[in-house]
Design a protein around this motif. Structure first.
Motif, short mmCIF file in Angstrom:
data_model
loop_
_atom_site.label_atom_id
_atom_site.label_comp_id
_atom_site.label_asym_id
_atom_site.label_seq_id
_atom_site.Cartn_x
_atom_site.Cartn_y
_atom_site.Cartn_z
N LYS A 211 0.83 -1.20 0.00
CA LYS A 211 0.00 0.00 0.00
C LYS A 211 0.87 1.25 0.00
CE LYS A 211 -4.07 1.98 2.29
NZ LYS A 211 -5.03 1.83 3.41
N ARG A 212 0.45 2.28 -0.75
CA ARG A 212 1.22 3.51 -0.85
C ARG A 212 0.50 4.66 -0.14
NH1 ARG A 212 2.86 4.96 -6.81
NH2 ARG A 212 0.59 4.91 -7.07
N CYS A 213 1.27 5.50 0.55
CA CYS A 213 0.69 6.68 1.17
C CYS A 213 0.29 7.68 0.08
CB CYS A 213 1.67 7.31 2.16
SG CYS A 213 3.24 7.84 1.43
N ILE A 214 -0.56 8.63 0.44
CA ILE A 214 -1.04 9.58 -0.57
C ILE A 214 0.10 10.45 -1.07
CG2 ILE A 214 -1.75 11.37 1.08
CD1 ILE A 214 -4.17 11.88 -0.82
N GLU A 215 1.10 10.73 -0.21
CA GLU A 215 2.24 11.53 -0.65
C GLU A 215 3.02 10.84 -1.78
OE1 GLU A 215 1.36 12.60 3.65
OE2 GLU A 215 1.57 10.74 2.48
N ALA A 216 3.17 9.51 -1.67
CA ALA A 216 3.84 8.76 -2.74
C ALA A 216 3.00 8.77 -4.01
CB ALA A 216 4.10 7.32 -2.29
N GLN A 217 1.70 8.70 -3.86
CA GLN A 217 0.82 8.74 -5.03
C GLN A 217 0.87 10.10 -5.72
OE1 GLN A 217 -3.18 6.98 -4.15
NE2 GLN A 217 -2.23 6.35 -2.23
N VAL A 218 0.95 11.17 -4.93
CA VAL A 218 1.07 12.51 -5.51
C VAL A 218 2.39 12.62 -6.27
CG1 VAL A 218 1.34 14.96 -4.97
CG2 VAL A 218 -0.45 13.63 -3.84
N MET A 219 3.47 12.13 -5.66
CA MET A 219 4.78 12.14 -6.35
C MET A 219 4.71 11.38 -7.66
SD MET A 219 7.41 9.74 -6.88
CE MET A 219 7.52 8.66 -5.45
N ASP A 220 4.09 10.23 -7.66
CA ASP A 220 4.00 9.38 -8.85
C ASP A 220 3.21 10.08 -9.95
OD1 ASP A 220 4.32 7.19 -10.49
OD2 ASP A 220 2.89 5.92 -9.42
N LEU A 221 2.10 10.71 -9.59
CA LEU A 221 1.31 11.42 -10.60
C LEU A 221 2.08 12.63 -11.13
CD1 LEU A 221 -1.30 11.81 -12.20
CD2 LEU A 221 -2.15 13.23 -10.30
N ALA A 222 2.75 13.37 -10.24
CA ALA A 222 3.54 14.51 -10.69
C ALA A 222 4.62 14.07 -11.67
CB ALA A 222 4.16 15.22 -9.48
N ASP A 223 5.22 12.93 -11.42
CA ASP A 223 6.23 12.38 -12.32
C ASP A 223 5.60 12.05 -13.68
OD1 ASP A 223 8.61 11.27 -13.30
OD2 ASP A 223 8.23 9.32 -12.37
N ASP A 224 4.45 11.37 -13.66
CA ASP A 224 3.77 11.01 -14.91
C ASP A 224 3.38 12.25 -15.71
OD1 ASP A 224 3.92 8.29 -14.96
OD2 ASP A 224 1.89 7.92 -14.24
N ILE A 225 2.84 13.26 -15.01
CA ILE A 225 2.43 14.48 -15.70
C ILE A 225 3.64 15.17 -16.33
CG2 ILE A 225 1.53 16.82 -15.34
CD1 ILE A 225 -0.36 15.64 -13.21
N SER A 226 4.69 15.34 -15.55
CA SER A 226 5.88 16.03 -16.07
C SER A 226 6.51 15.24 -17.20
CB SER A 226 6.89 16.23 -14.93
OG SER A 226 6.35 17.07 -13.93
N TYR A 227 6.61 13.95 -17.01
CA TYR A 227 7.19 13.07 -18.02
C TYR A 227 6.42 13.20 -19.33
CZ TYR A 227 8.52 8.40 -19.94
OH TYR A 227 8.95 7.36 -20.72
N SER A 228 5.10 13.11 -19.25
CA SER A 228 4.29 13.12 -20.47
C SER A 228 4.33 14.48 -21.16
CB SER A 228 2.84 12.74 -20.14
OG SER A 228 2.24 13.70 -19.29
N VAL A 229 4.12 15.52 -20.42
CA VAL A 229 4.01 16.86 -21.01
C VAL A 229 5.36 17.39 -21.48
CG1 VAL A 229 3.40 19.25 -20.53
CG2 VAL A 229 1.92 17.40 -19.71
N HIS A 230 6.36 17.29 -20.63
CA HIS A 230 7.64 17.90 -20.95
C HIS A 230 8.44 17.10 -21.97
CE1 HIS A 230 7.11 20.01 -16.86
NE2 HIS A 230 6.82 20.85 -17.83
#
Length: 435
Positions: A211-230
């Motif tokens: 199970k992942r804490c919400i902070e890890a999930q936020v980090m993961d989404l931020a990574d996906d967003i930055s990765y995809s867009v940039h």
């Protein structure tokens, strides 16, 4: 479209969820510090000042550093991930410094030559538990990075708090746990090597396995967003990607195939086609061919800003709808990302993958990079006195051949693209014994 129009919200005048003294504990106890800074602010500062973070400035994100002054490195990518993650954390009410720390740390363990470097090192480590950039990140912040040494001489790396270590663990399971029960021969990504299990068990104590804490999930989404867009922005600016090419059905089919293969194995062409059509219909999607002019660059930058807002806003709104408006932290909630958003992000990642990462010239470069890492591993193993002093000490203290190989891999993973190339060229020139 509802996920284009979510207003920015704040959590009750910036209220942040309460974290417990247990969350603030460190693997090695430290004397009390100045109370004007929180334990999580110290964590962020330790990562920000680390050698590992500085080295990311010369490590590949998608396009190799030095080939173009515009493209992102692992360092600039990490800074952008941290900005996106910190803002989303603030909207949701979890501690922004914890998320910032996790975002700055998330790529620290990645070796030279990007994901291909990971693949090469994983093959070299097949008999000792493999190599994984995320597991290497944990190893770096808890062992390799020089900051704190325990009274018994054990290295503790940056000695981050439990909450920060948990937040930077994208895959909270070992290699054996990742592959358990799988019917195919593949291995999922994992976040801890067996010989780093001690610190992992320390900060995961009492937490449900996997199970992942919400902070890890936020980090993961931020990574996906930055990765995809940039990465799309870099590919367009570098002349590799032309958005208009996906108007053709054949090119769309290629895009959907690579997106399914790399990111969304169970998603249909129809779902991806709808996602691409939504993106193309957005008012900020560039209509003109990119020509490098100031207007074209501004248009491209406007698209990246709008896409980040679109994806962050969708996740924020969906999470608030599910969990209400109280500050959300640790295991009190999970981040909710709507499926249409997930597919849109993946399609953007597929664009960069198709036009840059699997391009023929890139694949030819992979063969050369494989030789660089393989020959460096052989050289360090044959001449361990050439290891950096820190790794040299680890090597001669290692208990067996497996532990010694792991140290060699630690050394190689710490190299930048430039330093790996430089060492390799010196070896090929016959200067290896004089290094």
């Amino acid at each position: 479209m509802p996920f284009e129009t979510h207003p920015r919200t704040s959590v009750r005048s910036g209220t942040v969820a309460v974290y417990t003294p247990w969350d603030e504990e460190r693997w090695v106890s430290e004397p009390a510090k100045n109370p004007r800074r929180s334990a999580f602010q110290r964590d962020r500062a330790r990562v920000l000042h680390s050698a590992g973070l500085r080295r990311l400035g010369a490590k590949t994100q998608v396009v190799s550093p030095g080939t173009d002054d515009f493209v992102r490195t692992r360092l600039t990518h990490s800074l952008e991930v941290a900005q996106v993650g910190r803002e989303l954390a603030r909207y949701l009410g979890c501690d922004p410094d914890i998320v910032d720390t996790a975002c700055l740390s998330h790529d620290l363990g990645h070796p030279p030559f990007g994901h291909h470097g990971e693949t090469i090192l994983d093959a070299l480590c097949i008999d000792i538990g493999g190599f994984e950039g995320n597991a290497q990140t944990l190893r770096l912040v808890t062992r390799i990075e020089p900051k704190v040494i325990a009274d018994d001489g054990r290295p503790a790396g940056l000695n981050l708090t439990r909450a920060s270590l948990d937040a930077l663990t994208k895959y909270p399971w070992s290699r054996s746990e990742a592959s358990a029960g799988r019917r195919d021969s593949g291995v999922r990504k994992f976040g801890v090597y067996d010989d780093d299990r001690g610190v992992f068990d320390f900060y995961r104590d009492g937490i449900e396995n996997g199970k992942r804490c919400i902070e890890a999930q936020v980090m993961d989404l931020a990574d996906d967003i930055s990765y995809s867009v940039h990465d799309v922005e870099d590919a367009i600016a570098g002349g590799h990607l032309h958005l208009g090419e996906f108007a053709a059905e054949s090119r769309r089919a290629e895009l959907f195939d690579i997106t399914r293969k790399w990111y969304l194995p169970t998603t249909s062409d129809e779902e991806m086609d709808k996602a691409l059509s939504r993106l193309q219909a957005a008012a900020y999607w560039p209509a003109d061919v990119y020509d490098g002019s100031r207007k074209a660059q501004a248009t491209l930058k406007h698209m990246t800003s709008q896409l980040i807002g679109r994806f962050v806003g969708a996740a924020e709104a969906a999470t608030r709808e599910e969990f209400g408006w109280e500050p959300l932290a640790r295991y009190a909630a999970s981040l909710v990302v709507p499926e249409p958003t997930v597919v849109e992000i993946a399609v953007l990642k597929g664009m960069a993958t198709l036009t840059v990462m699997v391009a023929e010239d890139r694949l030819r470069l992979h063969d050369i990079q494989s030789a660089v890492i393989t020959e460096l591993a052989q050289w360090y193993s044959a001449m361990p006195t050439k290891l950096d002093p820190m790794f040299r000490a680890d090597y001669f203290e290692a208990a067996d051949d497996a532990a010694r190989l792991r140290v060699v891999v630690d050394q190689i993973a710490s190299l930048t693209d430039h330093s790996a190339w430089a060492l390799y060229h010196q070896l090929k020139a016959g200067a290896g014994d004089r290094l």
